[in-house]
Design a protein around this motif. Structure first.
Motif, PDB file in Angstrom:
ATOM      1  N   THR A  68      38.379  28.723  41.570  1.00 14.92           N
ATOM      2  CA  THR A  68      39.662  29.350  41.262  1.00 14.92           C
ATOM      3  C   THR A  68      40.679  28.326  40.751  1.00 14.92           C
ATOM      4  O   THR A  68      41.487  28.637  39.878  1.00 14.92           O
ATOM      5  N   ARG A  70      42.353  28.031  36.625  1.00 15.33           N
ATOM      6  CA  ARG A  70      43.760  27.783  36.246  1.00 15.33           C
ATOM      7  C   ARG A  70      43.888  26.536  35.381  1.00 15.33           C
ATOM      8  O   ARG A  70      44.658  26.507  34.423  1.00 15.33           O
ATOM      9  N   ASP A  97      35.727  35.031  45.293  1.00 13.54           N
ATOM     10  CA  ASP A  97      35.614  33.674  45.823  1.00 13.54           C
ATOM     11  C   ASP A  97      35.576  33.649  47.347  1.00 13.54           C
ATOM     12  O   ASP A  97      34.764  32.931  47.942  1.00 13.54           O
ATOM     13  N   GLU A  98      36.427  34.439  47.990  1.00 12.44           N
ATOM     14  CA  GLU A  98      36.578  34.349  49.434  1.00 12.44           C
ATOM     15  C   GLU A  98      35.662  35.295  50.212  1.00 12.44           C
ATOM     16  O   GLU A  98      35.358  35.029  51.383  1.00 12.44           O
ATOM     17  N   GLU A 112      43.561  38.403  39.277  1.00 12.37           N
ATOM     18  CA  GLU A 112      43.649  37.320  40.261  1.00 12.37           C
ATOM     19  C   GLU A 112      43.166  37.782  41.631  1.00 12.37           C
ATOM     20  O   GLU A 112      42.475  37.035  42.335  1.00 12.37           O
ATOM     21  N   GLU A 113      43.523  39.007  42.021  1.00 13.44           N
ATOM     22  CA  GLU A 113      43.073  39.526  43.309  1.00 13.44           C
ATOM     23  C   GLU A 113      41.557  39.716  43.322  1.00 13.44           C
ATOM     24  O   GLU A 113      40.890  39.421  44.330  1.00 13.44           O
ATOM     25  N   GLN A 115      33.538  35.134  38.097  1.00 17.28           N
ATOM     26  CA  GLN A 115      33.454  34.877  39.534  1.00 17.28           C
ATOM     27  C   GLN A 115      32.533  35.876  40.223  1.00 17.28           C
ATOM     28  O   GLN A 115      31.713  35.512  41.079  1.00 17.28           O
ATOM     29  N   GLU A 131      39.399  38.047  41.461  1.00 15.36           N
ATOM     30  CA  GLU A 131      38.817  36.709  41.472  1.00 15.36           C
ATOM     31  C   GLU A 131      38.844  36.125  42.884  1.00 15.36           C
ATOM     32  O   GLU A 131      37.862  35.524  43.343  1.00 15.36           O
ATOM     33  N   ARG A 132      39.954  36.322  43.586  1.00 18.05           N
ATOM     34  CA  ARG A 132      40.080  35.811  44.954  1.00 18.05           C
ATOM     35  C   ARG A 132      39.070  36.487  45.879  1.00 18.05           C
ATOM     36  O   ARG A 132      38.430  35.827  46.703  1.00 18.05           O
ATOM     37  N   TRP A 133      38.897  37.795  45.719  1.00 18.14           N
ATOM     38  CA  TRP A 133      37.905  38.509  46.520  1.00 18.14           C
ATOM     39  C   TRP A 133      36.504  37.975  46.224  1.00 18.14           C
ATOM     40  O   TRP A 133      35.706  37.758  47.140  1.00 18.14           O
TER      41      TRP A 133
END
Length: 246
Positions: free
Chosen positions: A66, A70, A100-101, A93-94, A192, A96-98
């Motif tokens: 992530t 950027r 990744d995490e 972005e949300e 991702q 992508e975060r999901w």
């Protein structure tokens, strides 16, 4: 500008970072590190953490997919990895975060369990990566594999990861239906999520819930070839009975 990207072949986020660099059309060198050995190898190259993917650019070091997305967006604006529309960008972005995490931990836990409890899988991975004397390499890597898998075995996390597969893929399918990913122009969340789904497609025991769905089509679109195929029969049958596609 000199970009050097570090990753390990079984790692979905490592492939995500490579896909994003290629999407940007930036000159780069991809350095594949030995599975299980990458934390030590990264530190010999000046990185503080042991996380892949890792990137060197103009003397700076960045780790994590992530943060790399950027950085790539700053290095070259076109083609974009994020929408210009602010509302759409937040959604990407949300997602992508999901990816990744949450999502990437599902195949990660399953493959780490396999690497310890099904020793033949380490030989498969070493062979596919092209490591000389794969059986010896797999034996040498056993302590590292056990260390990484300890967290998986704790509190039944491997069972939880298997049970989470249908829900995770349903979420990816919904993101496609909502237009957040799966469009004509890929974004950071596409890369991702597609790589982690592709890793799940490699696990033959999961075929009943991974095949013939939009997320699988997305994964094959961006990652037609990925890592090692693990044939059915490696995961315990009793852990698979709860897999129901909603």
């Amino acid at each position: 500008m000199g970009i050097k990207l570090y990753g390990t072949p079984p790692s979905p986020p490592s492939r995500s970072a490579l896909l994003m660099v290629e999407r940007k059309g930036l000159d780069h060198k991809m350095v594949w590190l030995l599975p299980g050995m990458w934390p030590a190898l990264l530190r010999t190259r000046g990185f503080r953490g042991g996380t892949v993917p890792a990137m060197k650019v103009d003397g700076r070091r960045i780790q994590g997919s992530t943060l790399i997305s950027r950085e790539l967006e700053e290095l070259k604006a076109e083609p974009p990895l994020f929408p210009s529309d602010s509302e759409k960008r937040v959604a990407v972005e949300e997602a992508e975060r999901w990816g990744d995490e949450v999502l990437q931990n599902v195949p990660r836990r399953i493959v780490r369990w396999l690497s310890v409890h099904r020793p033949e899988t380490k030989v498969m991975i070493a062979t596919d990566v092209g490591i000389p004397f794969p059986r010896f390499a797999a034996w040498i890597n056993t302590p590292t594999a056990k260390h990484l898998a300890n967290k998986v075995d704790a509190d039944g996390e491997i069972r939880g990861a298997i049970a989470q597969v249908p829900e995770a893929l349903d979420q990816a399918d919904q993101l496609i239906a909502d237009g957040v990913i799966g469009g004509d122009e890929p974004n950071a969340a596409d890369f991702q999520i597609a790589t982690s789904v592709r890793a799940l497609l490699n696990v033959g025991d999961l075929d009943p819930v991974t095949k013939e769905r939009p997320a699988a089509d997305l994964a094959m679109r961006y990652v037609p070839e990925f890592g090692t195929d693990f044939p059915a029969g490696l995961l315990p049958d009793e852990w698979l009975t709860a897999l129901k596609r909603s």
